[in-house]
Design a protein around this motif. Structure first.
Motif, PDB file in Angstrom:
ATOM      1  N   UNK A  66       0.843  -1.198   0.000  1.00 35.17           N
ATOM      2  CA  UNK A  66       0.000   0.000   0.000  1.00 35.17           C
ATOM      3  C   UNK A  66       0.884   1.256   0.000  1.00 35.17           C
ATOM      4  N   UNK A  67       1.938   1.240   0.789  1.00 36.69           N
ATOM      5  CA  UNK A  67       2.834   2.400   0.858  1.00 36.69           C
ATOM      6  C   UNK A  67       3.453   2.702  -0.506  1.00 36.69           C
ATOM      7  N   UNK A  68       3.796   1.675  -1.268  1.00 36.22           N
ATOM      8  CA  UNK A  68       4.402   1.918  -2.583  1.00 36.22           C
ATOM      9  C   UNK A  68       3.403   2.600  -3.529  1.00 36.22           C
ATOM     10  N   UNK A  69       2.140   2.228  -3.437  1.00 31.82           N
ATOM     11  CA  UNK A  69       1.122   2.890  -4.268  1.00 31.82           C
ATOM     12  C   UNK A  69       0.917   4.328  -3.793  1.00 31.82           C
ATOM     13  N   UNK A  70       0.886   4.539  -2.498  1.00 32.41           N
ATOM     14  CA  UNK A  70       0.743   5.891  -1.946  1.00 32.41           C
ATOM     15  C   UNK A  70       1.894   6.777  -2.429  1.00 32.41           C
ATOM     16  N   UNK A  71       3.116   6.256  -2.375  1.00 32.47           N
ATOM     17  CA  UNK A  71       4.274   7.016  -2.862  1.00 32.47           C
ATOM     18  C   UNK A  71       4.156   7.336  -4.347  1.00 32.47           C
ATOM     19  N   UNK A  72       3.678   6.378  -5.123  1.00 32.89           N
ATOM     20  CA  UNK A  72       3.523   6.584  -6.569  1.00 32.89           C
ATOM     21  C   UNK A  72       2.439   7.628  -6.852  1.00 32.89           C
ATOM     22  N   UNK A 116      -6.408   1.322  -7.829  1.00 35.26           N
ATOM     23  CA  UNK A 116      -5.657   0.173  -7.312  1.00 35.26           C
ATOM     24  C   UNK A 116      -5.581   0.241  -5.791  1.00 35.26           C
ATOM     25  N   UNK A 117      -5.365   1.425  -5.272  1.00 36.75           N
ATOM     26  CA  UNK A 117      -5.305   1.617  -3.823  1.00 36.75           C
ATOM     27  C   UNK A 117      -6.647   1.304  -3.183  1.00 36.75           C
ATOM     28  N   UNK A 118      -7.701   1.741  -3.843  1.00 34.65           N
ATOM     29  CA  UNK A 118      -9.048   1.466  -3.319  1.00 34.65           C
ATOM     30  C   UNK A 118      -9.310  -0.043  -3.270  1.00 34.65           C
ATOM     31  N   UNK A 119      -8.915  -0.741  -4.341  1.00 29.92           N
ATOM     32  CA  UNK A 119      -9.091  -2.202  -4.375  1.00 29.92           C
ATOM     33  C   UNK A 119      -8.296  -2.878  -3.252  1.00 29.92           C
ATOM     34  N   UNK A 120      -7.065  -2.452  -3.067  1.00 36.54           N
ATOM     35  CA  UNK A 120      -6.211  -3.035  -2.033  1.00 36.54           C
ATOM     36  C   UNK A 120      -6.778  -2.823  -0.627  1.00 36.54           C
ATOM     37  N   UNK A 121      -7.283  -1.621  -0.381  1.00 34.03           N
ATOM     38  CA  UNK A 121      -7.805  -1.366   0.961  1.00 34.03           C
ATOM     39  C   UNK A 121      -9.099  -2.110   1.218  1.00 34.03           C
ATOM     40  N   UNK A 122      -9.829  -2.430   0.174  1.00 33.90           N
ATOM     41  CA  UNK A 122     -11.050  -3.239   0.335  1.00 33.90           C
ATOM     42  C   UNK A 122     -10.701  -4.692   0.671  1.00 33.90           C
ATOM     43  N   UNK A 123      -9.599  -5.164   0.081  1.00 28.76           N
ATOM     44  CA  UNK A 123      -9.188  -6.554   0.269  1.00 28.76           C
ATOM     45  C   UNK A 123      -8.669  -6.819   1.676  1.00 28.76           C
ATOM     46  N   UNK A 124      -8.092  -5.801   2.275  1.00 33.77           N
ATOM     47  CA  UNK A 124      -7.438  -6.028   3.583  1.00 33.77           C
ATOM     48  C   UNK A 124      -8.376  -5.808   4.746  1.00 33.77           C
TER      49      UNK A 124
END
Length: 124
Positions: A66-72, A116-124
């Motif tokens: 998640x941090x790598x997407x936030x940085x991007x 992509x970030x939204x999808x990741x946060x839904x999965x976790x």
């Protein structure tokens, strides 16, 4: 806790996407009319203000994926605004057309990363 903050912010994802589309549209209109345009940095626009106050301070607590997407997202967003600031609507140059294209491309990349970030946060 930090993921909940991120999830809450991403609820407004459509608004952030719309704000960036509107920014480009207003810049193009200013160019067409050779009018003034108030450029904003990536820390001054509505998205940047919210991001800097809510996401940036807690990003180190995120898992690496998640941090790598936030940085991007931060990198893309700031590059978008840096390119924008190189354009003077009252003195539009042919070379600025490429800058507008690059801004639109960066906007699309930004939207993709936010989704992509939204999808990741839904999965976790």
């Amino acid at each position: 806790m930090s993921k909940e903050v991120l999830k809450q912010i991403l609820i407004d994802l459509d608004t952030f996407i719309a704000q960036h589309a509107i920014y480009v549209s207003k810049l193009e209109r200013a160019i067409k009319n050779r009018d003034n345009f108030t450029h904003k940095t990536c820390h001054e626009c509505d998205f940047g203000v919210i991001w800097d106050s809510k996401v940036a301070p807690i990003k180190d607590s995120f898992p690496d994926n998640i941090k790598s997407i936030v940085d991007e997202i931060e990198r893309i967003h700031c590059e978008f605004h840096e390119i924008s600031m190189q354009i003077d609507p009252k003195n539009f140059q042919t070379s600025d057309e490429e800058k507008i294209k690059k801004m639109k491309k960066l906007s699309n990349l930004l939207f993709q990363q936010l989704l992509a970030l939204k999808r990741l946060t839904k999965e976790e």
